[in-house]
Design a protein around this motif. Structure first.
Motif, PDB file in Angstrom:
ATOM      1  N   LEU A 422       0.846  -1.194   0.000  1.00 11.36           N
ATOM      2  CA  LEU A 422       0.000   0.000   0.000  1.00 11.36           C
ATOM      3  C   LEU A 422       0.881   1.243   0.000  1.00 11.36           C
ATOM      4  N   GLU A 423       0.729   2.078  -1.024  1.00 15.22           N
ATOM      5  CA  GLU A 423       1.531   3.291  -1.159  1.00 15.22           C
ATOM      6  C   GLU A 423       1.317   4.214   0.040  1.00 15.22           C
ATOM      7  N   ILE A 424       2.411   4.853   0.518  1.00 19.52           N
ATOM      8  CA  ILE A 424       2.314   5.613   1.762  1.00 19.52           C
ATOM      9  C   ILE A 424       1.665   6.980   1.531  1.00 19.52           C
ATOM     10  N   ALA A 425       1.071   7.491   2.582  1.00 26.10           N
ATOM     11  CA  ALA A 425       0.393   8.782   2.572  1.00 26.10           C
ATOM     12  C   ALA A 425       1.404   9.920   2.706  1.00 26.10           C
ATOM     13  N   GLY A 426       0.911  11.149   2.737  1.00 25.33           N
ATOM     14  CA  GLY A 426       1.769  12.320   2.666  1.00 25.33           C
ATOM     15  C   GLY A 426       2.280  12.846   3.990  1.00 25.33           C
ATOM     16  N   HIS A 427       2.676  11.949   4.888  1.00 26.44           N
ATOM     17  CA  HIS A 427       3.239  12.351   6.186  1.00 26.44           C
ATOM     18  C   HIS A 427       4.536  11.580   6.374  1.00 26.44           C
ATOM     19  N   SER A 428       5.627  12.280   6.404  1.00 26.25           N
ATOM     20  CA  SER A 428       6.946  11.699   6.231  1.00 26.25           C
ATOM     21  C   SER A 428       7.406  10.832   7.394  1.00 26.25           C
ATOM     22  N   SER A 434       7.230   8.632  14.775  1.00 23.64           N
ATOM     23  CA  SER A 434       6.008   7.898  15.136  1.00 23.64           C
ATOM     24  C   SER A 434       5.292   7.401  13.889  1.00 23.64           C
ATOM     25  N   MET A 435       5.458   8.102  12.759  1.00 22.24           N
ATOM     26  CA  MET A 435       4.882   7.615  11.511  1.00 22.24           C
ATOM     27  C   MET A 435       5.754   6.521  10.901  1.00 22.24           C
ATOM     28  N   ALA A 436       7.044   6.529  11.198  1.00 20.27           N
ATOM     29  CA  ALA A 436       7.916   5.443  10.735  1.00 20.27           C
ATOM     30  C   ALA A 436       7.450   4.115  11.333  1.00 20.27           C
ATOM     31  N   ILE A 437       7.301   4.078  12.650  1.00 20.33           N
ATOM     32  CA  ILE A 437       6.799   2.861  13.288  1.00 20.33           C
ATOM     33  C   ILE A 437       5.315   2.680  12.962  1.00 20.33           C
ATOM     34  N   GLY A 438       4.607   3.785  12.770  1.00 28.79           N
ATOM     35  CA  GLY A 438       3.176   3.721  12.463  1.00 28.79           C
ATOM     36  C   GLY A 438       2.887   3.037  11.141  1.00 28.79           C
ATOM     37  N   TYR A 439       3.616   3.414  10.083  1.00 29.82           N
ATOM     38  CA  TYR A 439       3.453   2.745   8.794  1.00 29.82           C
ATOM     39  C   TYR A 439       3.898   1.285   8.895  1.00 29.82           C
ATOM     40  N   ALA A 440       5.011   1.051   9.574  1.00 26.18           N
ATOM     41  CA  ALA A 440       5.602  -0.286   9.604  1.00 26.18           C
ATOM     42  C   ALA A 440       4.676  -1.315  10.243  1.00 26.18           C
ATOM     43  N   VAL A 441       3.939  -0.918  11.275  1.00 26.44           N
ATOM     44  CA  VAL A 441       3.073  -1.885  11.966  1.00 26.44           C
ATOM     45  C   VAL A 441       1.603  -1.723  11.611  1.00 26.44           C
ATOM     46  N   SER A 442       1.291  -0.791  10.720  1.00 24.90           N
ATOM     47  CA  SER A 442      -0.092  -0.663  10.278  1.00 24.90           C
ATOM     48  C   SER A 442      -0.539  -1.948   9.607  1.00 24.90           C
ATOM     49  N   ASN A 443      -1.693  -2.444  10.000  1.00 21.13           N
ATOM     50  CA  ASN A 443      -2.197  -3.677   9.396  1.00 21.13           C
ATOM     51  C   ASN A 443      -2.560  -3.483   7.931  1.00 21.13           C
ATOM     52  N   ARG A 444      -2.812  -2.235   7.535  1.00 20.34           N
ATOM     53  CA  ARG A 444      -3.108  -1.938   6.137  1.00 20.34           C
ATOM     54  C   ARG A 444      -1.850  -1.715   5.321  1.00 20.34           C
ATOM     55  N   GLY A 445      -0.849  -1.095   5.912  1.00 20.80           N
ATOM     56  CA  GLY A 445       0.364  -0.699   5.195  1.00 20.80           C
ATOM     57  C   GLY A 445       0.561   0.791   5.310  1.00 20.80           C
ATOM     58  N   GLY A 446       0.684   1.480   4.155  1.00 21.79           N
ATOM     59  CA  GLY A 446       1.052   2.899   4.167  1.00 21.79           C
ATOM     60  C   GLY A 446      -0.079   3.849   4.456  1.00 21.79           C
ATOM     61  N   SER A 447      -0.847   3.588   5.491  1.00 27.20           N
ATOM     62  CA  SER A 447      -1.985   4.435   5.844  1.00 27.20           C
ATOM     63  C   SER A 447      -1.625   5.415   6.956  1.00 27.20           C
ATOM     64  N   HIS A 448      -2.134   6.636   6.853  1.00 26.55           N
ATOM     65  CA  HIS A 448      -1.920   7.641   7.903  1.00 26.55           C
ATOM     66  C   HIS A 448      -3.096   7.687   8.872  1.00 26.55           C
ATOM     67  N   HIS A 449      -3.966   6.680   8.804  1.00 22.28           N
ATOM     68  CA  HIS A 449      -5.107   6.647   9.714  1.00 22.28           C
ATOM     69  C   HIS A 449      -5.059   5.464  10.678  1.00 22.28           C
ATOM     70  N   LEU A 550       9.889  -0.517   6.054  1.00 22.96           N
ATOM     71  CA  LEU A 550       9.633   0.710   5.305  1.00 22.96           C
ATOM     72  C   LEU A 550      10.357   0.638   3.965  1.00 22.96           C
ATOM     73  N   PRO A 551       9.988   1.500   3.011  1.00 21.34           N
ATOM     74  CA  PRO A 551      10.694   1.507   1.731  1.00 21.34           C
ATOM     75  C   PRO A 551      12.200   1.703   1.904  1.00 21.34           C
ATOM     76  N   PHE A 567      17.326  14.685   8.056  1.00 23.44           N
ATOM     77  CA  PHE A 567      16.440  13.801   8.813  1.00 23.44           C
ATOM     78  C   PHE A 567      16.347  12.440   8.104  1.00 23.44           C
ATOM     79  N   GLY A 568      16.156  11.404   8.898  1.00 24.71           N
ATOM     80  CA  GLY A 568      15.971  10.069   8.352  1.00 24.71           C
ATOM     81  C   GLY A 568      15.675   9.078   9.461  1.00 24.71           C
ATOM     82  N   VAL A 569      15.468   7.838   9.073  1.00 26.05           N
ATOM     83  CA  VAL A 569      15.274   6.767  10.039  1.00 26.05           C
ATOM     84  C   VAL A 569      16.063   5.563   9.538  1.00 26.05           C
ATOM     85  N   THR A 570      16.859   4.956  10.407  1.00 23.61           N
ATOM     86  CA  THR A 570      17.724   3.852  10.005  1.00 23.61           C
ATOM     87  C   THR A 570      17.048   2.511  10.303  1.00 23.61           C
TER      88      THR A 570
END
Length: 618
Positions: A422-428, A434-449, A550-551, A567-570
């Protein structure tokens, strides 16, 4: 039972039959509604390894206890199914008013399985449920089809439909309802298309009874006063107001397929410009005092108006593709609505192809003689047409970035911007840990909700760089968003009710349903639902931690310029956050819910499935 209609409607399109089941109180208390009902029903109704586009998959249309009550988001509808885009759990929410009318007709949930032999629509008028021929609607746009049905049967019907993209089984085809509202993510429009189901219409004559009408009236009055002040900019500008803020202050606006996160021409597609030059009027969902929806007009083609674009569409179709023309974005948004395409996945899929072309991984010949360069409005609009019709290169694009990168190869996977497909939303995720871990464990994938960006946007830059506390923050947000999608309410209520579970949520539930819950019970309800969604993914894919990533670009490239330069996440930071998150959830080191935790949550029926995968992970 207060707050509920009291029935679940089951429809079999293959057999052209319907039946009703009484909603049980214990089930309602344990799962509340929305994604909660959807998670339990999907796990039970869909056999392991079911093809998402087969008759054996189900489409679940569900309301919550707040649906049909005069409260913000009380018309929102949740759709649940196995996704043809990710091959796993998917739910997608649509604004408008359909869920309210479904409750008025007497149903908390509709479960649709099978496949009709020819195009059909479903028409529901209280107890009268009909499966009707819809050949004349097939090929029509999603908005157009709804208009035709309302003209034929009456404007009192609320509706949702698919467009040509769903009919052509585009993997990220969406559902459009209540006019132009979208349940955008995960390809649930393709699930409808695979069933030859074009449209569903519902009307009802009943009312939703609540436990404490006077108490609720006071609660709503106080809430409304606060939310209208808090979200005044959304009333004035809608979500496009976020464009300049995220670009200039936070430096996290995905640009040119996330090669950068600052778009130099963002001002041209900002909320301020849309309001000043293109605005026609506001729109609002059922029961909402904010009216964040906006109708915009293209100045280049004045006959084109669209309910949107929202911020996410501006990011995906705009900055991610290098497009700085608001007229193009309005026209692209309208095309996506009529075709029934998720604007996020559409834009990011096109951005991916643009980068492949830029890097020489695909040729002009591969692209039907199209020069797929960043910044080309003509290319964007042409490719949207091709995707919806699966015409030429559009058939490749219709598969989404994950499958495209697998087919193209040549290291293109390194800039395929998706999670679980699932392509990620517009929040980096590079700006917001928190969005790095948020996308990674989202049951949907790249959701910002599932994760939500708001709390970390409020932090100072040095705090954003840290991973400390971000897993806990995302865990608390996940509990809230799961509850919100079960009640069902708009996630914007977090601005008043809070983005972690508290007395406000308990009180709202008590006033509507009469359920007198403790905070511990409420947390367990949300945790139970999210864990069951997780179990569905693990059962279907037979992997867990391997997908919690993550990508490559996000994990290995730093932001090159702008306010968030550097900025980044390793991978190491992500792994550390994952380990903490698993502990908070009661999942093992591989991210599989433990047998002890499943028993505690009353999910014993999932233990055998989880243990099968656990043995493979040892």
């Amino acid at each position: 039972m207060k707050g509920y209609a009291g029935k679940i409607l089951y429809l079999d399109l293959s057999e052209k039959t319907s039946k009703q089941k009484k909603l049980k109180k214990k089930f309602a208390r344990n799962y509340l509604g929305g994604v909660g009902f959807g998670a339990k029903i999907l796990y039970e109704e869909v056999k392991p390894k079911t093809d998402p586009l087969s008759p054996d998959n189900v489409l679940i249309v569900t309301a919550g206890p707040i649906s049909g009550v005069p409260f913000m988001g009380a018309g929102r509808t949740t759709f649940v199914s196995k996704s043809p885009l990710t091959d796993g759990w998917m739910h997608s929410n649509m604004g408008g008013s359909f869920a309210a009318h479904m409750k008025f007709a007497g149903y908390d949930t509709i479960v649709i399985k099978g496949k009709a032999s020819e195009p059909v629509m479903i028409k529901i008028d209280d107890e009268n449920v009909e499966i009707l021929p819809a050949e004349e609607l097939w090929g029509k746009g999603a908005i157009e089809a709804q208009k035709i049905v309302k003209e034929k049967y009456g404007k009192q019907y609320d509706t949702f439909a698919i467009g040509p993209a769903g009919e052509n089984l585009v993997k990220y085809a969406c559902i459009i309802g209540s006019g132009a509202r979208a349940a955008g993510r995960g390809g649930l429009g393709a699930v409808m298309g695979s069933k030859n189901l074009k449209l569903v219409a519902v009307k009802g004559s009943k009312k939703v009874e609540i436990a404490d009408p006077e108490g609720f009236k006071e609660f709503r009055k106080e809430f409304t006063e606060k939310i209208t002040k808090k979200l005044v900019n959304y009333t004035l500008y809608g979500t496009p107001i976020l464009v300049n803020l995220i670009n200039e202050i936070h430096g996290g606006l995905g640009t040119r397929n996330w090669q950068e996160e600052t778009f130099n021409d963002a001002e041209k597609i900002s909320g301020e410009v849309f309001k000043e030059k293109h605005f026609i009027r506001n729109t609002a969902c059922f029961g909402c005092p904010v009216a964040c929806g906006k109708i915009f007009r293209s100045l280049r083609n004045p006959e084109v108006t669209s309910e949107g674009p929202e911020y996410e569409s501006i990011y995906a179709l705009g900055s991610a593709c290098g497009i700085d023309d608001p007229n193009t974005l309005i026209e692209a948004d309208k095309k996506c609505d009529e075709y029934g395409l998720d604007t996020i996945s559409t834009g990011i899929s096109i951005a991916f192809i643009m980068e492949c072309y830029e890097k020489g991984l695909i040729s002009k010949k591969d692209l039907d003689s199209i020069e797929a360069r960043f910044g080309s409005s003509e290319v964007l609009l042409t490719l949207i047409d091709k995707i919806a019709k699966r015409e030429g290169v559009g058939s490749l694009l219709a598969e989404g970035t994950k499958r495209m990168s697998e087919k193209i190869g040549k290291d293109s996977w390194k800039f395929a911007i998706h999670v679980r497909g699932l392509e990620i939303a517009g929040h980096s995720p590079r700006v917001l840990k928190s969005m790095a871990i948020g996308y990674a464990v989202s049951n949907r994938g790249g959701s910002h909700h599932d994760g939500r960006p708001g709390p970390e946007y409020a932090m100072q830059p040095e705090e954003k760089k840290k991973i400390d506390g971000k897993s806990r923050l995302n865990y608390e947000i996940n509990l809230w968003t799961t509850l919100g999608d079960s009640l069902i309410v708009c996630h914007f209520v977090e601005n008043v009710l809070g983005s972690s579970l508290n007395e406000n949520h308990l009180k709202l539930i008590r006033l509507v349903t009469g359920f007198d819950m403790s905070i511990e019970e409420l947390r367990d309800v949300a945790h139970r639902i999210y864990t069951l969604e997780r179990c569905f993914n693990i059962r279907e894919k037979e992997v867990a931690r391997e997908e919690d990533t993550l990508p490559w670009r996000i994990l290995h490239e730093r932001i090159p310029n702008g306010p968030a330069k550097g900025f980044g996440v390793t991978p190491e930071e992500l792994n550390e956050m994952l380990e903490e998150y698993y502990l908070l959830r009661g999942w093992d080191k591989n991210g599989i819910p433990t047998e002890k935790e499943l028993r505690r949550l009353g999910l014993d029926f999932a233990i055998e499935d989880m243990n099968k995968v656990r043995k493979k992970s040892v």
